[in-house]
Scaffold this motif. Structure first.
Motif, PDB file in Angstrom:
ATOM      1  N   ARG A  89      20.062 -43.355  71.209  1.00 37.75           N
ATOM      2  CA  ARG A  89      21.516 -44.080  71.185  1.00 37.75           C
ATOM      3  C   ARG A  89      21.718 -44.695  72.688  1.00 37.75           C
ATOM      4  O   ARG A  89      21.193 -44.107  73.756  1.00 37.75           O
TER       5      ARG A  89
ATOM      6  N   ASN B 154      17.961 -52.276  58.586  1.00 39.13           N
ATOM      7  CA  ASN B 154      19.331 -52.284  58.247  1.00 39.13           C
ATOM      8  C   ASN B 154      19.321 -52.410  56.708  1.00 39.13           C
ATOM      9  O   ASN B 154      20.531 -52.634  56.244  1.00 39.13           O
TER      10      ASN B 154
ATOM     11  N   VAL C 271      19.453 -43.218  59.637  1.00 37.05           N
ATOM     12  CA  VAL C 271      20.298 -43.679  60.719  1.00 37.05           C
ATOM     13  C   VAL C 271      21.346 -42.270  61.131  1.00 37.05           C
ATOM     14  O   VAL C 271      21.960 -41.933  60.191  1.00 37.05           O
TER      15      VAL C 271
ATOM     16  N   ARG D  16      28.549 -49.724  60.806  1.00 37.31           N
ATOM     17  CA  ARG D  16      27.643 -49.236  61.929  1.00 37.31           C
ATOM     18  C   ARG D  16      26.955 -50.309  62.557  1.00 37.31           C
ATOM     19  O   ARG D  16      26.186 -50.164  63.726  1.00 37.31           O
ATOM     20  N   MET D  17      26.327 -51.423  61.733  1.00 38.75           N
ATOM     21  CA  MET D  17      25.459 -52.465  62.392  1.00 38.75           C
ATOM     22  C   MET D  17      25.862 -53.787  62.020  1.00 38.75           C
ATOM     23  O   MET D  17      26.655 -54.164  61.311  1.00 38.75           O
TER      24      MET D  17
ATOM     25  N   THR E 122      30.379 -52.253  65.874  1.00 41.57           N
ATOM     26  CA  THR E 122      29.642 -51.291  65.385  1.00 41.57           C
ATOM     27  C   THR E 122      28.625 -50.954  66.783  1.00 41.57           C
ATOM     28  O   THR E 122      28.814 -51.427  67.698  1.00 41.57           O
ATOM     29  N   GLU E 123      28.242 -49.568  66.376  1.00 46.06           N
ATOM     30  CA  GLU E 123      27.355 -49.018  67.690  1.00 46.06           C
ATOM     31  C   GLU E 123      26.044 -49.646  67.730  1.00 46.06           C
ATOM     32  O   GLU E 123      25.418 -49.525  68.730  1.00 46.06           O
ATOM     33  N   ILE E 124      25.696 -50.152  66.500  1.00 47.28           N
ATOM     34  CA  ILE E 124      24.057 -50.695  66.504  1.00 47.28           C
ATOM     35  C   ILE E 124      24.229 -52.171  66.655  1.00 47.28           C
ATOM     36  O   ILE E 124      25.025 -52.771  65.523  1.00 47.28           O
TER      37      ILE E 124
ATOM     38  N   LYS F 277      25.840 -50.043  73.969  1.00 50.87           N
ATOM     39  CA  LYS F 277      25.458 -50.169  72.200  1.00 50.87           C
ATOM     40  C   LYS F 277      24.240 -49.667  72.249  1.00 50.87           C
ATOM     41  O   LYS F 277      23.291 -49.692  73.270  1.00 50.87           O
ATOM     42  N   THR F 278      23.849 -49.256  71.030  1.00 54.34           N
ATOM     43  CA  THR F 278      22.233 -49.198  70.706  1.00 54.34           C
ATOM     44  C   THR F 278      21.894 -50.798  70.074  1.00 54.34           C
ATOM     45  O   THR F 278      22.283 -50.759  69.015  1.00 54.34           O
TER      46      THR F 278
END
Ligand SMILES: Nc1ncnc2c1ncn2[C@@H]1O[C@H](COP(=O)(O)OP(=O)(O)OP(=O)(O)O)[C@@H](O)[C@H]1O
Ligand SMILES: [Mg+2]
Length: 394
Positions: free
Chosen positions: A46, A68, A80, A100-101, A176-178, A209-210
């Protein structure tokens, strides 16, 4: 990603079986079958920028599309957090992706007849986000990439760099975090590309972010990546930090690959420093200091006071004092010091001007080690041994 295989073609399962028993993908001898990703395993932490690097055709884009869920895998798992993407229905995968992506593509993938604002808001409007919320998110994202004021322009009115910033803003607006970026900067001119890299690093400091970032450019990989996965012929041959890859390449292939990198930009003081074996305290007598420097042929020595860097003394200053008093009397308190994360490239100038070794200190001023002219020169040829081995093989 766990032991992931992605094979294109009708006899995919048979291909996986052969690959599992060690067959190279080039020697599969199954017509119409391409093993794009072979036994790939890695974990992205992360908040890190994880770079996937490799030559054209090595399987980078395929790897990203399995990550993805855009491509079903032939064998293996993609997790994930703890959610296994490979066991999901297409609808579930789509939902996970949306939440999330976000993707940023090489060729921007903007709608030519929609404005910058509409392009950035596109994903949000597809998700059915309320108008007002779309507005604020879009404005925030455009501000992050420095495009406030360009909302009503069309992509055709923008430069390549600006278009890619629109692509980036669109990904950021989705919140999104990713972030998945496939050769996102490869179509840009070198100078613009460097600007975009800086901007991404800046954004990353703010947003945490990741990021999985794909590139075939090693210098870009080393600038951006917290860690780098090197792919060759579908396989991941090494996952390591840039420094590790330079100093301990996993095999000849990686050693050759990293050979031409400007290592002075990648390696930092921490990679080239040595323990400050001989150091004085302010209380060391000058007689003792003079004797030690003479015996070890030292022209300068670092001085620490209870572990904290206090300065340096030179042989000239110590000799001139003629044995009376202590190191504190001739101490140069403004002697050069650098932090552990200073690039080696920036050390040469400082070091050349300094009569003593360079002190490497932490944020609180504690003496961590020293950098000498010799250690700097060695850093330029730090993988020489590995390269000699390569040449012997070749
Ligand atoms: N849909 C597909 N059907 C069949 N083969 C494919 C498909 N997609 C990719 N491949 C093959 O898989 C291999 C890996 O391709 P991939 O696009 O993942 O490489 P890459 O590392 O992204 O290359 P590049 O740097 O050129 O983008 C190549 O041999 C390619 O021809
Ligand atoms: Mg690709």
């Amino acid at each position: 990603m766990e032991n992931l295989y992605k094979v294109f073609g009708r006899r995919a399962t048979e291909a996986v079986r052969r690959l599992e028993s060690g067959t190279d993908r080039a020697e599969l001898e199954l017509p119409g079958v391409t093993a794009a990703v072979v036994d790939a395993s890695f974990t992205v932490e992360r908040g890190e920028i994880f770079v996937v690097m490799g030559l054209s055709g090595s399987g980078k884009s395929t790897l990203l599309r399995t990550l993805n869920g855009l491509l079903p895998v032939t064998s293996g798992r993609v997790l994930v957090d703890d959610t296994d993407l490979t066991g999901m229905t297409p609808a579930q995968v789509r939902e996970l992706r949306q939440q999330r992506m976000s993707m940023v593509f090489q060729h921007f993938a903007l709608f030519p007849h929609r404005t910058v604002e509409e392009n950035v808001a596109y994903g949000l409007s597809v998700q059915g986000t309320a108008r007002e919320r779309q507005r604020t998110r879009t404005a925030e994202a455009l501000e992050l990439v420095g495009l406030t004021g360009w909302e009503d322009r069309l992509p055709g009115e923008l430069s390549g760099g600006m278009r890619q910033r629109v692509g980036l803003a669109r990904a950021l607006a989705a919140d999104t975090e990713i972030l998945l970026m496939d050769e996102a900067f490869s179509a840009l001119d070198p100078l613009i590309r460097k600007e975009m890299q800086d901007q991404l690093l800046n954004l990353q400091r703010q947003l945490g972010k990741t990021i999985v970032f794909i590139t075939h450019d090693l210098n870009e990989a080393m600038r951006l990546g917290d860690r780098i996965a090197m792919m060759r012929d579908g396989r991941i041959v090494q996952v390591a930090t840039a420094t590790e890859m330079l100093t301990a390449p996993a095999d000849e292939y990686v050693a050759r690959f990293v050979r031409d990198v400007d290592r002075t930009r990648v390696l930092t003081a921490s990679a080239v420093m040595e323990p400050a074996g001989i150091s004085f305290t302010p209380a060391t007598t000058l007689a003792e200091a003079q004797e030690t420097m003479r015996r070890h042929e030292l022209t300068g020595v670092l001085v620490a006071d209870g572990g904290t860097f206090a300065g340096a003394v030179t042989r000239g200053a110590v000799s001139a004092a003629d044995g009376a008093g202590s190191v504190a009397d001739v101490l140069d308190r403004s002697a050069a010091r650098v932090t552990a994360d200073t690039p080696v490239a920036d050390l040469f100038g400082v070091s050349a001007a300094a009569p003593a070794p360079l002190a490497v200190v932490d944020g609180a001023g504690a003496l961590l080690g020293m950098v000498t002219q010799q250690s700097l020169l060695r850093s330029l040829s730090i993988t020489e041994d590995a390269e000699e081995e390569v040449d012997a093989h070749a």
